[in-house]
Design a protein around this motif. Structure first.
Motif, PDB file in Angstrom:
ATOM      1  N   ASN A 149       9.434   3.754  -2.217  1.00 20.28           N
ATOM      2  CA  ASN A 149       9.871   4.227  -3.466  1.00 20.28           C
ATOM      3  C   ASN A 149      11.041   5.193  -3.219  1.00 20.28           C
TER       4      ASN A 149
ATOM      5  N   ASN B  20       6.871  -1.977  -6.040  1.00 24.44           N
ATOM      6  CA  ASN B  20       5.897  -2.912  -5.894  1.00 24.44           C
ATOM      7  C   ASN B  20       4.988  -3.095  -7.183  1.00 24.44           C
TER       8      ASN B  20
ATOM      9  N   TYR C  12       0.877  -1.150   0.186  1.00 25.23           N
ATOM     10  CA  TYR C  12       0.129  -0.040  -0.070  1.00 25.23           C
ATOM     11  C   TYR C  12       0.647   1.212  -0.174  1.00 25.23           C
ATOM     12  N   ARG C  13       1.777   1.092   0.670  1.00 27.52           N
ATOM     13  CA  ARG C  13       2.879   2.541   0.877  1.00 27.52           C
ATOM     14  C   ARG C  13       4.333   1.829   0.684  1.00 27.52           C
ATOM     15  N   GLY C  14       4.687   1.786  -0.569  1.00 28.66           N
ATOM     16  CA  GLY C  14       5.767   1.300  -0.835  1.00 28.66           C
ATOM     17  C   GLY C  14       6.935   2.163  -0.419  1.00 28.66           C
TER      18      GLY C  14
ATOM     19  N   ASN D 214      -2.159   0.855  -3.909  1.00 30.96           N
ATOM     20  CA  ASN D 214      -1.053   1.951  -4.272  1.00 30.96           C
ATOM     21  C   ASN D 214      -0.843   2.562  -5.627  1.00 30.96           C
TER      22      ASN D 214
ATOM     23  N   GLN E 241      -0.842   6.191  -4.487  1.00 34.24           N
ATOM     24  CA  GLN E 241       0.473   6.773  -3.956  1.00 34.24           C
ATOM     25  C   GLN E 241       1.392   6.844  -5.509  1.00 34.24           C
TER      26      GLN E 241
END
Length: 336
Positions: free
Chosen positions: A182, A216, A178-180, A222, A225
């Motif tokens: 990056n 991801n 959900y919140r990689g 995501n 995001q």
């Protein structure tokens, strides 16, 4: 076979039980085989086990016997007795046959508590305290999944515990994606290579070119995001105006429908700002998905590169590419 009057009410009673048996057999058998294969460094093929269990249960259905399962307790008993080959299984079959033929009378008077204690002692030996401690130290979220599953199995039941473990594992997987974490791949002049830097330091890998590393698969959880970070990077004002944003897609193995719609919208928003969106290290499977969603037509067939280096080299040969070089501050992690 007994005569059965099939009806919808009967099926409503049988289907939940059959599904529970299916889940228990699948989960217990796979987990038991995997655990003992890892213990003795043996090769393990779940498909072979499932085919064997399926054939055994098919025979059990036609012969009116109990369902067949890869029992953890029976496996532990055979392992504790030194069984290492199919000879142990054949010996067990012979012993069970002898008991059924000659010892059912004496065993009928065996108290249930004795049988329960045998199963209990076998189950106690399967509790891996050291393994739980290692999971607690190395993967805290997975420890809580394992602990809640164990408590549910003891308090509620095996099938409920297995279903809970499946749900919690899926939720944990979604949480991770959900919140990689990056990042940006930037130029490292000191070592004549590249390095990764946080998104808060959007340094261009080449004048006018920014490399964004997404870690991801792209899916509904995501997609927001991705769009948020890409558009925020596009708004950053640097010494050299951003002309091209490259997505390092090596970690992207799948794109769902919601993410594909997001990519179309994001590409149009970037195009309106004069920024091209390209992808590096996109796998053949990912390219097929882009074709199916119509993203290749939106991005352009020349928006895909085999490597990030190919993107940089192609960008350096663009006739009207910026020539100024942005400053390169220290820090970051090496990137390949």
């Amino acid at each position: 076979l007994p005569h059965v009057e099939w009806s919808w009410p009967l099926l409503q009673k049988l289907l939940p039980i059959a599904f529970a048996c299916f889940v228990v057999i699948l989960a217990q058998s796979a987990a038991t085989s995997r655990a003992y294969a890892a213990k003795y460094s043996d090769r393990f093929d779940e498909n072979v086990d499932m085919v064997g269990l399926g054939m055994a249960n098919l025979g059990a259905g036609f012969s009116g016997t109990f369902i067949v399962n890869g029992s953890p307790t029976n496996t532990a008993m055979v392992d504790g007795g030194g069984g290492r080959s199919q000879v142990a299984q054949l010996t067990t079959c012979v012993l069970v046959l002898l008991v059924l033929l000659f010892l059912t009378g004496p065993l009928a008077h065996l108290p249930t508590a004795v049988l329960s204690s045998i199963v209990f002692l076998v189950a106690v030996k399967m509790i891996d305290i050291q393994g739980m401690r290692r999971i607690f130290l190395e993967a805290r979220a997975e420890f809580w999944v394992a602990l809640l599953t164990a408590v549910t199995v003891v308090v509620v039941g095996v099938e409920q515990g297995i279903l809970l473990a499946m749900v919690l594992s899926l939720l944990d997987h979604v949480r991770r994606g959900y919140r990689g974490n990056n990042s940006i791949i930037a130029a490292d002049k000191r070592h004549k290579g590249w390095l990764t830097v946080p998104l808060s330091e959007p340094r261009q890998i080449a004048p006018g070119l920014l490399a964004y590393w997404f870690t991801n698969n792209l899916y509904y959880a995501n997609a927001g995001q991705f769009a948020e970070e890409v558009l925020r990077l596009a708004r950053v004002k640097g010494e050299v105006p951003l002309r091209c944003l490259c997505v390092q897609a090596a970690a992207i193995g799948d794109v769902d429908f919601s993410a594909a719609a997001m990519l179309r919208d994001t590409c149009k928003l970037l195009e309106a700002q004069g920024i091209a969106l390209v992808f590096a290290h996109a796998s053949p499977a990912l390219r097929e998905q882009f074709d199916r969603y119509g993203l290749t037509a939106v991005l352009g067939a020349d928006a895909f590169y085999g490597s990030l280096r190919a993107v940089v080299e192609a960008w350096e040969h663009v006739p009207d590419a910026p020539e100024a070089t942005p400053p390169n501050s220290p820090g970051g992690t090496s990137a390949v």
